[in-house]
Design an enzyme around this catalytic site. Structure first.
Site, PDB file in Angstrom:
ATOM      1  N   SER A 125      61.345  58.107 -25.282  1.00  0.00           N
ATOM      2  CA  SER A 125      60.772  56.774 -25.123  1.00  0.00           C
ATOM      3  C   SER A 125      59.749  56.776 -23.992  1.00  0.00           C
ATOM      4  CB  SER A 125      61.872  55.763 -24.797  1.00  0.00           C
ATOM      5  OG  SER A 125      61.280  54.572 -24.334  1.00  0.00           O
ATOM      6  N   HIS A 138      58.939  57.418 -29.281  1.00  0.00           N
ATOM      7  CA  HIS A 138      59.408  56.031 -29.345  1.00  0.00           C
ATOM      8  C   HIS A 138      58.552  55.184 -28.401  1.00  0.00           C
ATOM      9  CE1 HIS A 138      62.570  53.014 -30.142  1.00  0.00           C
ATOM     10  NE2 HIS A 138      62.469  52.687 -28.864  1.00  0.00           N
ATOM     11  N   ASP A 154      57.971  51.534 -26.899  1.00  0.00           N
ATOM     12  CA  ASP A 154      58.644  50.249 -26.679  1.00  0.00           C
ATOM     13  C   ASP A 154      57.633  49.162 -26.379  1.00  0.00           C
ATOM     14  OD1 ASP A 154      61.509  50.632 -26.916  1.00  0.00           O
ATOM     15  OD2 ASP A 154      61.264  52.058 -25.266  1.00  0.00           O
ATOM     16  N   MET A 159      57.145  45.239 -25.643  1.00  0.00           N
ATOM     17  CA  MET A 159      57.874  44.046 -25.172  1.00  0.00           C
ATOM     18  C   MET A 159      56.885  42.927 -24.907  1.00  0.00           C
ATOM     19  SD  MET A 159      60.599  45.774 -22.581  1.00  0.00           S
ATOM     20  CE  MET A 159      61.413  47.325 -22.957  1.00  0.00           C
ATOM     21  N   HIS A 199      58.930  50.318 -31.526  1.00  0.00           N
ATOM     22  CA  HIS A 199      60.046  49.375 -31.426  1.00  0.00           C
ATOM     23  C   HIS A 199      59.496  48.064 -30.873  1.00  0.00           C
ATOM     24  CE1 HIS A 199      64.132  48.473 -29.234  1.00  0.00           C
ATOM     25  NE2 HIS A 199      63.858  47.593 -30.175  1.00  0.00           N
ATOM     26  N   MET A 225      59.921  44.694 -29.662  1.00  0.00           N
ATOM     27  CA  MET A 225      60.820  43.681 -29.080  1.00  0.00           C
ATOM     28  C   MET A 225      59.992  42.431 -28.863  1.00  0.00           C
ATOM     29  SD  MET A 225      62.773  46.339 -26.590  1.00  0.00           S
ATOM     30  CE  MET A 225      61.471  47.561 -26.785  1.00  0.00           C
ATOM     31  N   MET A 254      70.901  49.024 -31.082  1.00  0.00           N
ATOM     32  CA  MET A 254      70.683  49.067 -29.633  1.00  0.00           C
ATOM     33  C   MET A 254      72.012  49.321 -28.936  1.00  0.00           C
ATOM     34  SD  MET A 254      67.491  48.746 -29.081  1.00  0.00           S
ATOM     35  CE  MET A 254      67.648  48.739 -27.284  1.00  0.00           C
ATOM     36  N   GLY A 288      65.075  45.451 -23.242  1.00  0.00           N
ATOM     37  CA  GLY A 288      64.249  44.849 -22.191  1.00  0.00           C
ATOM     38  C   GLY A 288      63.936  45.793 -21.045  1.00  0.00           C
ATOM     39  N   PHE A 289      64.851  46.713 -20.788  1.00  0.00           N
ATOM     40  CA  PHE A 289      64.656  47.596 -19.642  1.00  0.00           C
ATOM     41  C   PHE A 289      65.220  48.982 -19.930  1.00  0.00           C
ATOM     42  CE2 PHE A 289      64.986  43.257 -18.209  1.00  0.00           C
ATOM     43  CZ  PHE A 289      63.857  43.133 -17.412  1.00  0.00           C
ATOM     44  N   GLY A 320      66.865  52.654 -18.420  1.00  0.00           N
ATOM     45  CA  GLY A 320      67.772  53.029 -17.341  1.00  0.00           C
ATOM     46  C   GLY A 320      69.093  52.291 -17.297  1.00  0.00           C
ATOM     47  N   ASP A 375      69.530  53.646 -29.303  1.00  0.00           N
ATOM     48  CA  ASP A 375      68.520  53.465 -28.253  1.00  0.00           C
ATOM     49  C   ASP A 375      69.159  52.739 -27.075  1.00  0.00           C
ATOM     50  OD1 ASP A 375      66.250  52.928 -26.760  1.00  0.00           O
ATOM     51  OD2 ASP A 375      65.350  51.571 -28.238  1.00  0.00           O
ATOM     52  N   GLY A 376      69.175  53.411 -25.927  1.00  0.00           N
ATOM     53  CA  GLY A 376      69.691  52.801 -24.709  1.00  0.00           C
ATOM     54  C   GLY A 376      70.786  53.647 -24.085  1.00  0.00           C
ATOM     55  N   GLY A 377      70.475  54.245 -22.940  1.00  0.00           N
ATOM     56  CA  GLY A 377      71.479  55.042 -22.228  1.00  0.00           C
ATOM     57  C   GLY A 377      71.867  56.317 -22.949  1.00  0.00           C
ATOM     58  N   GLY A 424      64.880  57.622 -22.903  1.00  0.00           N
ATOM     59  CA  GLY A 424      63.798  57.413 -21.946  1.00  0.00           C
ATOM     60  C   GLY A 424      64.091  58.130 -20.643  1.00  0.00           C
ATOM     61  N   SER A 425      64.955  57.520 -19.819  1.00  0.00           N
ATOM     62  CA  SER A 425      65.249  58.085 -18.497  1.00  0.00           C
ATOM     63  C   SER A 425      65.792  59.502 -18.572  1.00  0.00           C
ATOM     64  CB  SER A 425      66.301  57.234 -17.772  1.00  0.00           C
ATOM     65  OG  SER A 425      66.095  55.890 -18.020  1.00  0.00           O
TER      66      SER A 425
HETATM   67  C1  DX5 Z   1      65.125  49.323 -23.984  1.00  0.00           C
HETATM   68  C2  DX5 Z   1      64.232  50.162 -24.833  1.00  0.00           C
HETATM   69  C3  DX5 Z   1      64.580  51.593 -24.815  1.00  0.00           C
HETATM   70  C4  DX5 Z   1      64.461  52.254 -23.469  1.00  0.00           C
HETATM   71  C5  DX5 Z   1      65.584  53.236 -23.361  1.00  0.00           C
HETATM   72  O1  DX5 Z   1      64.892  47.997 -24.232  1.00  0.00           O
HETATM   73  O2  DX5 Z   1      64.256  49.735 -26.185  1.00  0.00           O
HETATM   74  O3  DX5 Z   1      63.847  52.350 -25.789  1.00  0.00           O
HETATM   75  O4  DX5 Z   1      63.254  52.923 -23.262  1.00  0.00           O
HETATM   76  O5  DX5 Z   1      65.591  53.743 -22.090  1.00  0.00           O
HETATM   77  P1  DX5 Z   1      66.792  54.608 -21.532  1.00  0.00           P
HETATM   78  O6  DX5 Z   1      66.896  55.825 -22.396  1.00  0.00           O
HETATM   79  O7  DX5 Z   1      66.390  54.875 -20.139  1.00  0.00           O
HETATM   80  O8  DX5 Z   1      68.035  53.745 -21.658  1.00  0.00           O
HETATM   81 ZN    ZN Z   2      63.367  51.117 -27.755  1.00  0.00          ZN
END
Ligand code: DX5
Ligand code: ZN
Length: 236
Positions: free
Chosen positions: A24, A48, A50, A52, A81, A83, A151, A156-157, A159, A189-191, A211-212
């Site tokens: 991401s 990916h 994102d 927003m 993606h 959002m 999800m 939204g964020f 990390g 997607d997420g963590g 992402g992170s």
């Molecule tokens: C969150 C995004 C994710 C985000 C995941 O709203 O949709 O794609 O980048 O980031 P990590 O992998 O750091 O949770």
């Molecule tokens: Zn995403």
């Protein structure tokens, strides 16, 4: 740069159910985006992106101009993606910019029209569910789409911590997709990292957004390969 190449499909989406790693860009250095994307290119199938809008989620990121710029630098499949409260206004612009797939959230109205619009534009069509949105919300559309995004954090964020409770829903989606022999990918997607990715893989996910856990590392290509190895081991 990576020494070995394990995963390049170009803009081809791959076959439904295949393992795919989707870094991401949200966690990348936006001032050096093309370079960062190049660093993961041989270790990832999808990128990916994102998007927003500051309404659907309380954050703002990027839009079609950035996708168009990245398109000139990367041959990866772009998995966008969205959002957004009103993605329909922007789907054509994303397609024009070089998006390959777009995913819209089922929590907004007009899902059937949005799927039809994505199809008309030649985009792969995905539907995303927030952690507290039940499987039932996506069930009526499974035969019309290419991807379900579950999800594993509230969007939204980057990390945030992975929400394991979502895995029962991932398993529900997998059971429905397999029982209907549907050509639908299941993305989480997420963590996601090399610990949580395998849990999602065992529940039935096959596309892993991170992402992170990728761009937060000094060698992002190695991080992507670590996640791949871990999810492949979990599936075997
Ligand atoms: C969150 C995004 C994710 C985000 C995941 O709203 O949709 O794609 O980048 O980031 P990590 O992998 O750091 O949770
Ligand atoms: Zn995403």
């Amino acid at each position: 740069m990576p020494a070995t190449s394990t995963a390049t499909t170009g803009r081809h989406p791959g076959s439904p159910g295949d393992i795919r790693i989707a870094p991401s860009v949200l966690a990348a250095d936006f001032g050096a985006l093309a370079e960062q994307v190049g660093e993961v290119a041989s270790a990832a199938e999808w990128l990916h992106v994102d998007v927003m809008d500051g309404h659907f989620v309380p954050n703002l990121t990027i839009g079609p101009p950035v996708v168009a710029s990245l398109r000139r630098h990367s041959p990866l499949f772009f998995d966008c993606h969205l959002m957004m409260t009103d993605p329909g206004r922007y789907l054509a612009a994303f397609a024009e910019a070089g998006a390959d797939g777009c995913t819209v959230h089922v929590e907004i109205d007009g899902t059937a029209d949005l799927i039809a619009q994505m199809r008309r534009l030649g985009l792969r069509a995905g539907l995303a569910l927030n952690p507290d949105t039940p499987f039932d919300a996506v069930a009526p559309f499974l035969e019309q789409i290419d991807l379900v995004l579950c999800m594993t954090v509230f969007p939204g964020f980057g990390g945030q911590s992975f929400m394991g409770d979502v895995l029962s829903k991932v398993a529900e989606v997998r059971a429905a997709v397999d029982s209907g022999s549907l050509p639908v990918d299941i993305e989480v997607d997420g963590g996601i990292d090399s610990v949580t990715g395998p849990k999602a893989a065992r529940a039935g996910a096959n596309v892993f957004v991170a992402g992170s856990a990728i761009f937060g590392r000094e060698r992002p290509w190695e991080a992507a390969e670590d996640i791949r190895r871990a999810v492949l081991a979990a599936r075997s």
